[in-house]
Every structure is written in C-alpha cells, then in structure tokens.
Motif scaffolding. Structure first.
Motif, PDB file in Angstrom:
ATOM      1  N   LEU A 378       0.812  -1.212   0.000  1.00 25.91           N
ATOM      2  CA  LEU A 378       0.000   0.000   0.000  1.00 25.91           C
ATOM      3  C   LEU A 378       0.849   1.268   0.000  1.00 25.91           C
ATOM      4  CD1 LEU A 378      -2.884  -0.977   2.481  1.00 25.91           C
ATOM      5  CD2 LEU A 378      -3.017  -0.715  -0.011  1.00 25.91           C
ATOM      6  N   PHE A 379       2.081   1.166   0.513  1.00 30.11           N
ATOM      7  CA  PHE A 379       2.968   2.326   0.422  1.00 30.11           C
ATOM      8  C   PHE A 379       3.333   2.637  -1.031  1.00 30.11           C
ATOM      9  CE2 PHE A 379       3.683   1.312   4.908  1.00 30.11           C
ATOM     10  CZ  PHE A 379       3.648   2.576   5.459  1.00 30.11           C
ATOM     11  N   THR A 385       0.537  14.373  -2.161  1.00 28.48           N
ATOM     12  CA  THR A 385      -0.745  15.082  -2.207  1.00 28.48           C
ATOM     13  C   THR A 385      -1.808  14.441  -1.330  1.00 28.48           C
ATOM     14  OG1 THR A 385      -1.427  13.803  -4.159  1.00 28.48           O
ATOM     15  CG2 THR A 385      -0.265  15.885  -4.547  1.00 28.48           C
ATOM     16  N   GLN A 386      -1.517  13.289  -0.768  1.00 34.03           N
ATOM     17  CA  GLN A 386      -2.507  12.605   0.057  1.00 34.03           C
ATOM     18  C   GLN A 386      -2.589  13.226   1.447  1.00 34.03           C
ATOM     19  OE1 GLN A 386      -0.994   8.632  -0.125  1.00 34.03           O
ATOM     20  NE2 GLN A 386      -2.027   8.138  -2.043  1.00 34.03           N
ATOM     21  N   PRO A 387      -3.724  13.089   2.118  1.00 31.74           N
ATOM     22  CA  PRO A 387      -3.867  13.660   3.472  1.00 31.74           C
ATOM     23  C   PRO A 387      -2.894  13.008   4.453  1.00 31.74           C
ATOM     24  CG  PRO A 387      -6.004  13.046   2.558  1.00 31.74           C
ATOM     25  CD  PRO A 387      -4.972  12.480   1.636  1.00 31.74           C
ATOM     26  N   LEU A 388      -2.442  13.795   5.395  1.00 24.22           N
ATOM     27  CA  LEU A 388      -1.528  13.288   6.412  1.00 24.22           C
ATOM     28  C   LEU A 388      -2.180  12.175   7.227  1.00 24.22           C
ATOM     29  CD1 LEU A 388       1.126  13.509   8.028  1.00 24.22           C
ATOM     30  CD2 LEU A 388       0.022  15.288   9.409  1.00 24.22           C
ATOM     31  N   ALA A 389      -3.472  12.309   7.494  1.00 26.71           N
ATOM     32  CA  ALA A 389      -4.174  11.294   8.289  1.00 26.71           C
ATOM     33  C   ALA A 389      -4.128   9.927   7.616  1.00 26.71           C
ATOM     34  CB  ALA A 389      -5.622  11.723   8.517  1.00 26.71           C
ATOM     35  N   LEU A 390      -4.194   9.906   6.296  1.00 23.28           N
ATOM     36  CA  LEU A 390      -4.136   8.637   5.573  1.00 23.28           C
ATOM     37  C   LEU A 390      -2.783   7.970   5.758  1.00 23.28           C
ATOM     38  CD1 LEU A 390      -5.470   6.641   3.620  1.00 23.28           C
ATOM     39  CD2 LEU A 390      -4.608   8.035   1.714  1.00 23.28           C
ATOM     40  N   HIS A 391      -1.716   8.763   5.713  1.00 21.89           N
ATOM     41  CA  HIS A 391      -0.372   8.214   5.922  1.00 21.89           C
ATOM     42  C   HIS A 391      -0.229   7.662   7.337  1.00 21.89           C
ATOM     43  CE1 HIS A 391       1.270  11.032   2.534  1.00 21.89           C
ATOM     44  NE2 HIS A 391       0.622   9.979   2.065  1.00 21.89           N
ATOM     45  N   ILE A 392      -0.787   8.363   8.310  1.00 15.25           N
ATOM     46  CA  ILE A 392      -0.684   7.907   9.699  1.00 15.25           C
ATOM     47  C   ILE A 392      -1.443   6.593   9.886  1.00 15.25           C
ATOM     48  CG2 ILE A 392      -1.328   8.444  12.074  1.00 15.25           C
ATOM     49  CD1 ILE A 392      -0.737  11.359  11.492  1.00 15.25           C
ATOM     50  N   VAL A 393      -2.626   6.487   9.293  1.00 12.85           N
ATOM     51  CA  VAL A 393      -3.395   5.245   9.387  1.00 12.85           C
ATOM     52  C   VAL A 393      -2.620   4.089   8.771  1.00 12.85           C
ATOM     53  CG1 VAL A 393      -5.468   4.059   8.546  1.00 12.85           C
ATOM     54  CG2 VAL A 393      -5.648   6.364   9.485  1.00 12.85           C
ATOM     55  N   LEU A 394      -1.978   4.324   7.645  1.00 10.29           N
ATOM     56  CA  LEU A 394      -1.195   3.288   6.986  1.00 10.29           C
ATOM     57  C   LEU A 394       0.001   2.876   7.844  1.00 10.29           C
ATOM     58  CD1 LEU A 394      -0.762   1.496   4.563  1.00 10.29           C
ATOM     59  CD2 LEU A 394       0.353   3.402   3.386  1.00 10.29           C
ATOM     60  N   LEU A 395       0.662   3.850   8.468  1.00 10.42           N
ATOM     61  CA  LEU A 395       1.782   3.546   9.351  1.00 10.42           C
ATOM     62  C   LEU A 395       1.325   2.761  10.576  1.00 10.42           C
ATOM     63  CD1 LEU A 395       3.589   6.996   9.137  1.00 10.42           C
ATOM     64  CD2 LEU A 395       4.483   4.842   8.257  1.00 10.42           C
ATOM     65  N   LEU A 396       0.175   3.123  11.145  1.00 17.84           N
ATOM     66  CA  LEU A 396      -0.363   2.379  12.284  1.00 17.84           C
ATOM     67  C   LEU A 396      -0.685   0.936  11.894  1.00 17.84           C
ATOM     68  CD1 LEU A 396      -2.771   5.067  13.803  1.00 17.84           C
ATOM     69  CD2 LEU A 396      -0.721   4.162  14.890  1.00 17.84           C
ATOM     70  N   ALA A 472       6.078  -2.095  -3.601  1.00 12.84           N
ATOM     71  CA  ALA A 472       5.237  -3.167  -4.140  1.00 12.84           C
ATOM     72  C   ALA A 472       6.031  -4.460  -4.298  1.00 12.84           C
ATOM     73  CB  ALA A 472       4.637  -2.730  -5.477  1.00 12.84           C
ATOM     74  N   THR A 473       7.256  -4.350  -4.788  1.00 10.15           N
ATOM     75  CA  THR A 473       8.089  -5.538  -4.991  1.00 10.15           C
ATOM     76  C   THR A 473       8.450  -6.200  -3.668  1.00 10.15           C
ATOM     77  OG1 THR A 473       9.029  -4.569  -7.006  1.00 10.15           O
ATOM     78  CG2 THR A 473      10.258  -6.377  -5.975  1.00 10.15           C
ATOM     79  N   MET A 474       8.889  -5.418  -2.690  1.00 10.27           N
ATOM     80  CA  MET A 474       9.269  -5.988  -1.399  1.00 10.27           C
ATOM     81  C   MET A 474       8.047  -6.540  -0.663  1.00 10.27           C
ATOM     82  SD  MET A 474      12.419  -5.571  -1.777  1.00 10.27           S
ATOM     83  CE  MET A 474      12.985  -6.297  -0.233  1.00 10.27           C
ATOM     84  N   GLY A 475       6.879  -5.946  -0.892  1.00  7.27           N
ATOM     85  CA  GLY A 475       5.653  -6.494  -0.319  1.00  7.27           C
ATOM     86  C   GLY A 475       5.331  -7.862  -0.887  1.00  7.27           C
ATOM     87  N   LEU A 476       5.552  -8.049  -2.191  1.00  9.10           N
ATOM     88  CA  LEU A 476       5.335  -9.358  -2.810  1.00  9.10           C
ATOM     89  C   LEU A 476       6.296 -10.406  -2.263  1.00  9.10           C
ATOM     90  CD1 LEU A 476       4.693  -8.363  -6.544  1.00  9.10           C
ATOM     91  CD2 LEU A 476       3.042  -9.317  -4.914  1.00  9.10           C
ATOM     92  N   ILE A 477       7.549 -10.001  -2.001  1.00  9.57           N
ATOM     93  CA  ILE A 477       8.522 -10.925  -1.410  1.00  9.57           C
ATOM     94  C   ILE A 477       8.044 -11.382  -0.033  1.00  9.57           C
ATOM     95  CG2 ILE A 477      10.865 -11.098  -0.484  1.00  9.57           C
ATOM     96  CD1 ILE A 477      11.789  -9.283  -2.739  1.00  9.57           C
ATOM     97  N   THR A 478       7.545 -10.446   0.752  1.00  8.79           N
ATOM     98  CA  THR A 478       7.013 -10.796   2.068  1.00  8.79           C
ATOM     99  C   THR A 478       5.803 -11.706   1.949  1.00  8.79           C
ATOM    100  OG1 THR A 478       7.776  -8.664   2.944  1.00  8.79           O
ATOM    101  CG2 THR A 478       6.122  -9.846   4.226  1.00  8.79           C
ATOM    102  N   LEU A 479       4.933 -11.400   1.007  1.00 10.19           N
ATOM    103  CA  LEU A 479       3.740 -12.220   0.799  1.00 10.19           C
ATOM    104  C   LEU A 479       4.112 -13.653   0.472  1.00 10.19           C
ATOM    105  CD1 LEU A 479       0.633 -12.322   0.512  1.00 10.19           C
ATOM    106  CD2 LEU A 479       0.937 -11.669  -1.886  1.00 10.19           C
TER     107      LEU A 479
END
Length: 506
Positions: A378-379, A385-396, A472-479
């Motif tokens: 998702l990163f 340009t995205q809201p800061l709150a969205l980034h914080i939710v993703l980090l949480l 995206a690539t490193m996420g696929l490796i983890t998956l």
C-alpha cells in the motif's frame, strides 16, 4: 557455547538470556516490573545493563532518518547509503555465534568494557568520517561493540541475580529496549535538523564514558565453568557465507559489480554455507548442530524469519528516505512519522497471545504475513498530495501487523526446544534475524536502484515512482513467505508465559 551454571534458572531461561537475543512467548510485554528489594551494587548492575541495551537499540534506529543529510555531507546519493545500515547489522550477525564463547573465555567485565570502548570509538570514527568508505568501516567497529553489549550484560545478570528476582530484573532491563526504537528516529531527525548528522554518533561518547566507569565498578568478572573449544573452522565458513551473500546483493546497487562479480560472490557465499553444514555434521560440538533442524517448528520458523524479514526488514530504511527524498519532509517531520509504527507495535503486543491461542500459529502467521505484505504494498500508492491522516493510518496498520509478525515468528521458532538445544537454537535465530535485516536492506536497495534506472532520478516525481515500485516488490517478497508458514503444525498454539518479553528486534 555457554557454559552451564548449576545455580542458574531452568535451561530455557538460561538459553534465552545468555544468547544474543531473547524472543520468549508473548503475553506480558507491557507488564511493569515487580518491585524487588536489591542491594545497591546489584541495582547499579541493572542500570548498567539497561543503558547498554538502550545504546544498542537507539543506534540501530537513529541513523535511518539521518541518511539523506549524511549523503549530502559526504557527497553521495541518498539512494546509495544502504551500506551504512548493512555494515552494522551484518557485523552483529557475524559476531553472534561467537559471543557466548568470548564472554566465557575472557570474562564479562573485560568484554563488556571492551564492547563499550569499541562502540564509542566506532561512534567517534563515524562522526569524523569524510567519505562513505570511512563511514562504513567505522560502522563495522561500532557493530562489533554493539553486538556484545546485550548478551554479555544478560549473562552477568543471569549469574548474579537470585532466581526469585531474575524475571523482575529482566523486565526492568527490557524497558530501554522499548524506548530506544521509539525515540531513535525522532531524535535522529531533530539532531540533523537543528545541529548536524555528526551528533547522532557523538551523543554516544558521554554515555559510553560513564558506562566504562560504571563497568569497572559494578560489573562482576564472571567466566564459564567448563569452556569448550571454539569451532573456528565452522565460524569461518559461516562468516564467509554471510558476508559473500550480503556483498553480492549490496554490490548490485552500491559496488557497481557486473553480473559476473555478483554471481561469483553468490556462489562463494552459498558454497561456504553448504560447507558449514557438512562440517557441522561431522564435528562433535559445532556452533549450530544440524540436529536442530529435526524440530519442525524451528526449521520452519527460521526459514520464515529469513524470507519474511528479507521483505519487511527494509522498511525502517526505505520509509524515511521516501518521506524526505520524494515527499519533501524535513528530517524531524520524517522522524515523527515513525512514531505511529512504534506505538502501534507496542499496543499490539497485548493482543498477540489471545490471537495465537485462539487461532494457532499457522493460521495467524499465514494471514498476518499476507497483511504485512499488503501493508508494504500500500505504500506503493503513497504520495505527497494525500492527506496526512491517511499516511498515519497506513503507518499504524503496518506497525500493528509487523509487531504481531515478529512476535509470532520468534516464539514459534523456539517453543519446542528443550535442554541443550534451547541455547543453540536461540543463538541461531538471533543470527538469522540480523542477517535477514542486512540482506533485506541490501535487496531493497538493489531493487530501488533498478527502478531508479527505469524511471530516472531527475526529480522527486521520478524517485517517487521508483520508491512506489520498490514497496510493491518488497511487499510481494514478504507475501511469498506466507507459503513457508503454511507448513506449521495446525495444533501449535501459544501458552501463557511466565517470563517477560525482552527484545530489541521486534
């Protein structure tokens, strides 16, 4: 590796606290230490070990936010600074197999004092570095000291604290291990923004000097009762294998090696690791016996740790770079953005045992590994340009699932080890974790370098696309590592522990 002390707690506890990293069964992570009446000398020893743990965990996280400023000061690209992180974690991985024997051979006071001196000298050398090569060499020295601080301190506590007070003592020592990763990124960003990157290393000097004085006064000089001969040949095979494989991955992005050089390093690395296992099968007392891999949960847990951390281990390196290089964050702002990950991780610990008890290790790890990969992927959609709150939710979200992942992986790996295998298995897990972190940063840097060549690096938008593709690539490796955890026994579940969670590695 560690000599058996007849007065020590049961073997599982002895193994956990003597070895370089401790990852017990979850459940009491946030339990406050019970008040214990101790004499002043023992209380001073507790503070000494706690400060050493804090120095190690702080230094492992403080540097990530400062990498862009360090790159500017050294005339390097911020996208080519991974060797500064790799050198530290790889050095620690190399020293872990020898740490127990070194402490038993030369004594806890001498080794703890030497560890602090090496750590401080390495820190000063880092601050005085004028080029990337000098900085990497200084990080190696720093890693040599940092790798010995915690295991030697735990060994001293194990052999001096009464059995009835041991768990409370380790609960107290654990607290700085939680504070270091929480404070590190923000402190690093603040120092870079309002002073200079050199101060992230120089702040270790006064703490180290006080630590040396306290070591000479309060650290007991303990040695192993029955010292075995060190397996130097096996250690050489392991060290050569780890260094070769790590350099091969790092060489793609940092050393500019062509395919032939990378291939040769890879062959040497895997050949050395194979040679070790052939050697260990014939030697009566190897560093790590192949018999360990007859325990299914250990072998699956180790492989899962390696491949899962190969993906997720790069996140503390990639995220501050993304925020500063492509999204225009200041160092302090980027450091503050790491706080949600740490806070969510600490909060998640209290839910880990109920989840694993109800669903079992296999179901939790298969599903949660997929969630970690999803969170990383998702990163790939993050942008300025995205809201800061969205980034914080993703980090949480990432912090919570990553915390659950580490605790579940670590505990399932060690849950079925008893007797003499516990110490060796725990040490092997510690080595695999540090190696995976090193390989993860090297692999992510290689992937980022490849996408930078594809998208270009002329401006923040070009590098943003490269970062997005890398996540995206490193996420696929983890998956993909979820397939390993599918082979865990479905009946394996958590048991309520009688010990605190003490770990600086998740």
């Amino acid at each position: 590796m560690d000599a058996v002390d007849p007065a020590s707690p049961p073997s599982r506890l002895r193994a956990a606290f003597c070895c370089p990293s401790f990852f017990p069964v979850p459940g009491s992570y946030m339990t406050p230490p019970v008040s214990v009446v101790v004499d002043p000398v023992r209380k001073s020893l507790l503070w000494l070990v706690a400060v050493g743990f804090f120095m190690q965990t702080l230094d492992a996280t403080i540097i990530n936010t400062a990498l862009p400023a360090m790159a500017a000061g050294l005339g390097e690209s911020p996208l080519r600074m991974q060797s500064v992180v790799v050198a530290y974690s790889l050095t620690m991985a190399m020293l872990i197999p020898a740490s127990g024997w070194i402490a038993d051979r030369f004594g806890t006071r001498r080794i703890f004092f030497s560890a602090i001196v090496l750590f401080v000298l390495g820190s000063v050398a880092c601050a005085l570095s004028h080029g990337l090569g000098q900085l990497v060499a200084a990080r190696v020295v720093q890693g040599l000291g940092g790798a010995l601080l915690l295991p030697v301190g735990r060994l001293a506590l194990l052999r001096t604290v009464p059995r009835t007070e041991f768990l409370q003592a380790m609960s107290f020592v654990a607290i700085p291990g939680l504070i270091g990763p929480l404070l590190g990124p923000t402190l690093g960003g603040w120092l870079v923004q309002y002073a200079s990157w050199h101060w992230i290393f120089l702040i270790n000097v006064p703490v180290g000097v006080l630590g040396c004085i306290a070591t000479l006064r309060f650290m007991p000089d303990l040695r192993g009762a029955a010292l075995q001969r060190f397996d130097a040949t096996g250690y050489a095979f392991l060290a050569l294998g780890m260094v070769s494989v790590s350099l091969a991955l790092d060489g793609v992005a940092e050393l500019g090696l062509r395919q032939g050089g990378v291939f040769v390093l890879m062959v040497f690395g895997f050949a050395s690791l194979t040679a070790y296992w052939l050697h260990a099968g014939r030697k009566p007392a190897p560093l790590f016996s192949p018999v360990l891999f007859k325990v299914p949960t250990l072998s699956i847990g180790l492989l899962g740790n390696l491949f899962s951390r190969l993906g997720s281990g790069c996140m503390p390196f990639l995220l501050p770079l993304l925020l500063q290089v492509s999204m225009g964050y200041s160092p302090l702002h980027a450091g503050l953005m790491m706080l949600p990950i740490a806070l969510a991780g600490m909060t998640m610990k209290r839910f880990t045992t109920p989840l694993i008890t109800h669903f079992g290790y296999r179901r939790v790890l298969v599903v949660n590994t997929a969630l970690v990969g999803l969170a990383m992927g998702l990163f790939g959609f993050a942008g300025p340009t995205q809201p800061l709150a969205l980034h914080i939710v993703l980090l949480l979200f990432f912090g919570a699932v990553n915390s659950l992942q580490f605790t579940a992986m670590n505990t399932v790996t060690l849950r079925d080890l008893d007797g003499g295998m516990a110490s060796s298995g725990n040490s092997l897990l510690s080595m695999v974790q540090m190696l995976a972190m090193s390989l993860g940063v090297a692999a992510a840097s290689s992937v980022l370098g490849g996408y930078t060549g594809l998208f270009g690096s002329d401006g923040p938008l070009d590098t943003l696309h490269a970062f997005q593709a890398t996540f995206a690539t490193m996420g696929l490796i983890t998956l993909a590592s979820a397939l390993i955890f599918w082979h865990l026994p479905p009946e394996a579940r958590a048991v309520q522990p009688a010990q605190p969670e003490v770990s600086g590695q998740g």
